[in-house]
Each structure stands twice: as C-alpha cells, then as structure tokens.
Design an enzyme around this catalytic site. Structure first.
Site, PDB file in Angstrom:
ATOM      1  N   ALA A 160       0.805  -1.230   0.000  1.00  8.41           N
ATOM      2  CA  ALA A 160       0.000   0.000   0.000  1.00  8.41           C
ATOM      3  C   ALA A 160       0.836   1.278   0.000  1.00  8.41           C
ATOM      4  O   ALA A 160       0.278   2.371   0.155  1.00  8.41           O
ATOM      5  CB  ALA A 160      -1.008   0.042   1.147  1.00  8.41           C
ATOM      6  N   ALA A 161       2.160   1.164  -0.217  1.00  3.09           N
ATOM      7  CA  ALA A 161       2.975   2.390  -0.315  1.00  3.09           C
ATOM      8  C   ALA A 161       2.484   3.237  -1.492  1.00  3.09           C
ATOM      9  O   ALA A 161       2.304   4.456  -1.372  1.00  3.09           O
ATOM     10  CB  ALA A 161       4.442   2.030  -0.502  1.00  3.09           C
ATOM     11  N   GLY A 162       2.255   2.584  -2.621  1.00  2.57           N
ATOM     12  CA  GLY A 162       1.758   3.318  -3.800  1.00  2.57           C
ATOM     13  C   GLY A 162       0.383   3.918  -3.538  1.00  2.57           C
ATOM     14  O   GLY A 162       0.080   5.035  -3.981  1.00  2.57           O
ATOM     15  N   ASP A 163      -0.436   3.191  -2.800  1.00  2.00           N
ATOM     16  CA  ASP A 163      -1.788   3.698  -2.496  1.00  2.00           C
ATOM     17  C   ASP A 163      -1.710   4.912  -1.573  1.00  2.00           C
ATOM     18  O   ASP A 163      -2.468   5.874  -1.736  1.00  2.00           O
ATOM     19  CB  ASP A 163      -2.628   2.588  -1.848  1.00  2.00           C
ATOM     20  CG  ASP A 163      -2.731   1.357  -2.734  1.00  2.00           C
ATOM     21  OD1 ASP A 163      -2.732   1.518  -3.975  1.00  2.00           O
ATOM     22  OD2 ASP A 163      -2.804   0.237  -2.202  1.00  2.00           O
TER      23      ASP A 163
HETATM   24  O1  RIB Z   1      -1.646  -1.999  -3.210  1.00  2.00           O
HETATM   25  C1  RIB Z   1      -1.781  -2.933  -2.166  1.00  2.00           C
HETATM   26  C2  RIB Z   1      -3.033  -3.740  -2.371  1.00  2.00           C
HETATM   27  O2  RIB Z   1      -2.883  -4.525  -3.531  1.00  2.00           O
HETATM   28  C3  RIB Z   1      -3.330  -4.719  -1.263  1.00  2.00           C
HETATM   29  O3  RIB Z   1      -4.084  -4.130  -0.222  1.00  2.00           O
HETATM   30  C4  RIB Z   1      -4.024  -5.851  -1.989  1.00  2.00           C
HETATM   31  O4  RIB Z   1      -5.372  -5.981  -1.651  1.00  2.00           O
HETATM   32  C5  RIB Z   1      -3.846  -5.582  -3.471  1.00  2.00           C
HETATM   33  O5  RIB Z   1      -4.973  -5.091  -4.055  1.00  2.00           O
END
Ligand code: RIB
Length: 327
Positions: free
Chosen positions: A268-271
């Site tokens: 989730a770093a990119g998120d």
């Molecule tokens: O970007 C991380 C996410 O990628 C995770 O939370 C996983 O669910 C996948 O979708």
C-alpha cells in the site's frame, strides 16, 4: 484493522466518521480482504516457505487509496463492489470508520468479496496474488448510478482492479464534470490509447511502466517518465520506491526524492502516495508539491505493517514534511 481474536474473521466495531455527501475525491477501484504472512524470503517458483502467523487487514488498491485520501483530510467517496459476505461487511466497516462514503459500494449478489494473499519478507518487499471476486463485477452502470458523486469532486482516482470498460466510463463521466482523472496503472496491464488520452495524470511504478512501454525496466527513469507522458495523458509520474519519483508534464520534468525510512512492509505504499497526492491536489497544492506530500505519506506507510492500518494521518505527514524542512 481487521483483528484476529476469538472470532478470526471479524473486524472490531469502529466509530464511524461522518461521510461526505459532496466528496472532493471519488475513487473507483478494488476492495480486498488482505491475508498476510511474514516470510523469511519470498518463495521462488515451486518453493514452499514456512512463514509467521497470519494477519488479516482491509485492503484493495481502490479502498486503500480512498482511506489514504480521507485520513489526509479529503472528503472521499468510493465506487466498488464487495460480496454479500462477512469479508464484504468488514471492508465496508473499515471505509466507514475512515469516513469514506460507501453510498456507491454495492453488495454483489453473485460473487464473493475480493481476497489478496500477501507474503512479506523482512526487507518489506512483498508478493501479492488477488482473487478479484466482486471487483470484476463493477460495471459502467455502477458509474452511472454514482454519477452525482462526480459533480462536487475535483479528482477521480482509479487503479486497475476493476474492468477497463468501467474505468473508461468513469473517466468520461469525470471529464464531463470537470473532475481531474488520475489513473494508477496498477496492477500492471496494457492500456488502450483511447483511455490514456482521456486522462490527466498517469501514475506507474517501474514494473507497470515497463508493461505500458513494452520495454524492460527503464534504465533512465527521467526518459521513461517522458515516454509515459508521450502515451497521451496530460501528465505522467514514474514512481521508483526509495529512489523517489519523476513527474513529467508538457515542457516540465521534476524529480521528487523519497523520504529515507526503514521499511517493514511496502504493501500500500503506492496507495498512500496516490491518496496523499489527491488530498493535497484538491486543496490547491501544485502537482510537484502534491507529489512531495504523497511521498511523505508513502514513507510513513512502509514503516508499519498492513495496507489500510499503515496509512498515515495528516498530522504525521505534516510532521515528516516539517522535519525535512528543518533538517
Ligand atoms: O496496493 C496494495 C493492495 O494490492 C493490497 O491491499 C491488496 O489488496 C492488493 O490489491
């Protein structure tokens, strides 16, 4: 966070934050329940690896980006689908707790909630396999049904865990409403040029860029950022993890360094980066500075385990930015 206790699949009851009726940011994307195991090293093909104990967290790139933007102060709404099952209820509860509007998150009657199987090694690197379930049922009709959300929104954020025709419908709807479209090319896939030319900002990491550009991993990242821009979007960002990022816009190329931290889990770093970028941008921050804000959010996220549990609050991001300014 999804806690494992006497009932392994239940989320603790969160206190819901108020949900925005007129969001600044709309996120169309996937919601997954992440099932995570720490491993000494990521398994090679054919290898079985004994890992640590199991953890479950709310995840999915779309949901993570929505939670990241909301924690960083943007009124945020999510468009997506979960199954009519316990995992779906947990993911909805996690969005509610973060103050993300779930008015456009539907319970799909025929497919289960998406699940991601994640292995994380001590360096923080991971490998992820997703069973998409209900995410693949998000349809252009869902975008039509959620049309009102685009009226107030300044940014529409879209990773690629839902069908491409739905993403194209949302890009069109967002553009018609004057809402900026940020497309996150994750997970890596080829994209049609008709879609790329309708978006404002394309965001890709090196693996995704290589897929979009039909090359091996780019040797010169500044050139690769310009090559991404040449695909047709009005701006492009190439993220390089701990090596920072390049932002390419017409006649302008900016380098934004990463914040040095000790990574424990890069999930989730990119998120976190995208949520931070969107939250800063809707406040009127210019794009290169919004990238710096997003980079600070990503740096904090990698210091903690899990997807949504790792996403920082605005006060933490501001403290990190302040430390850098003073140091
Ligand atoms: O970007 C991380 C996410 O990628 C995770 O939370 C996983 O669910 C996948 O979708």
């Amino acid at each position: 966070m999804v806690r494992r206790s006497s009932s392994p699949n239940r989320v603790s009851a969160p206190t819901p934050s108020p949900q925005p009726l007129s969001p600044d940011v709309v996120v169309l994307g996937g919601l997954n329940l992440d099932i995570v195991v720490q491993v000494p090293a990521l398994p090679r093909p054919g290898e079985t690896v004994a890992g640590g104990s199991l953890a479950m967290h709310p995840g999915g790139k779309g949901a993570n980006q929505a939670v990241a933007a909301a924690r960083l102060g943007a009124g945020t709404a999510m468009i997506g689908r979960v199954g009519a099952d316990d995992f779906g209820r947990q993911l909805r509860a996690a969005l509610d707790a973060a103050g993300v509007s779930t008015v456009a998150v539907q319970d799909d009657p025929s497919e289960p909630t998406g699940v991601a199987l994640i292995a994380v090694e001590p360096s923080g690197q991971n490998s992820i396999v997703v069973a998409p379930g209900a995410n693949l049922r998000v349809s252009p009709d869902d975008v039509v049904a959620a049309g009102r959300l685009f009226e107030s929104a300044r940014v529409c954020l879209m990773p690629l865990e839902v069908p491409l025709d739905t993403i194209a419908a949302a890009a069109e709807r967002a553009q018609a409403a004057g809402c900026k479209v940020i497309l996150n090319a994750a997970p890596a896939t080829e994209l049609p040029s008709e879609l790329l030319t309708t978006i404002d900002l394309l965001v890709a990491n090196e693996v995704e860029a290589a897929t979009l550009l039909h090359t091996r991993l780019p040797a010169k990242p500044d050139d690769a950022a310009l090559a991404l821009l040449a695909l047709g979007a009005r701006g492009a960002i190439l993220t390089l993890g701990e090596r920072g990022l390049w932002l390419a816009q017409a006649g302008r190329l900016d380098y934004v360094p990463a914040f040095p931290v000790r990574a424990v889990d890069t999930t989730a770093a990119g998120d976190a980066f995208l949520g931070g970028l969107a939250a800063a941008h809707v406040r009127g921050t210019e794009l290169a500075e919004a990238c710096r804000y997003g980079a600070a959010a990503a740096a904090l996220a990698v210091t903690r385990p899990g997807a949504q549990p790792s996403l920082p609050a605005a006060v933490e991001v501001e403290a990190l930015l302040g430390q850098q300014a003073n140091g």
